[in-house]
Design a protein around this motif. Structure first.
Motif: not given
Ligand SMILES: C[S@@+](CC[C@H](N)C(=O)[O-])C[C@H]1O[C@@H](n2cnc3c(N)ncnc32)[C@H](O)[C@@H]1O
Length: 129
Positions: A99-119
């Motif tokens: 997540x850290x390596x592929x997220x350009x900023x904190x907002x993208x990181x938080x969105x990605x975290x939300x996407x992972x939550x559904x898994x």
């Protein structure tokens, strides 16, 4: 590497085809595998209180529990193909500097975290390393 002692089914994922191919080569014990995981396997055995020589057993266990190597994109709402995981979600997700390596900023990181939550199943574990 310790997870394989606890879970009977493990799915590996990566965004890049080249990385997934390399993982598959290692899992097949292919001669053209370019990654040598031996030092990591030995160190993990040491951390688990086992003899470093147990690394071959760990490698075999790891190869036996990995059922697939799949495409993932944490930046879309459904990171894995539907049906990949049990309906309730995975017991545990591990992300090691993805997540850290592929997220350009904190907002993208938080969105990605939300996407992972559904898994993840309710009460499941998320390990961010
Ligand atoms: C810094 S590497 C970490 C690799 C490995 N986990 C490790 O610890 O050595 C970042 C990883 O994120 C993956 N990645 C890049 N974009 C991604 C995305 N959109 N979704 C999921 N993974 C992604 C890359 O393919 C790469 O394997």
């Amino acid at each position: 590497m310790s997870d394989c002692e606890v879970f009977n089914k493990v799915i590996l994922t990566d965004y890049l085809e080249v990385n997934r191919q390399e993982l598959k080569r290692w899992l097949r014990n292919a001669e053209d595998s370019t990654l040598d995981w031996t030092p990591f396997l030995k160190h993990t055995c040491k951390l688990e209180g086992r003899k470093p020589s147990a690394w071959t057993e760990k490698a075999a266990r790891l190869r036996s529990v990995v059922s697939d190597v799949l495409y993932v994109d944490v930046h879309i709402p459904q990171p894995l193909d539907p049906g990949t995981l049990p309906l309730a979600g995975a017991d545990c997700l591990v992300s090691c500097f993805c997540l850290e390596a592929s997220s350009p900023d904190l907002a993208a990181f938080n969105r990605a975290l939300g996407h992972m939550k559904v898994l993840l199943r309710s009460g499941g574990h998320l390990l961010l390393i």
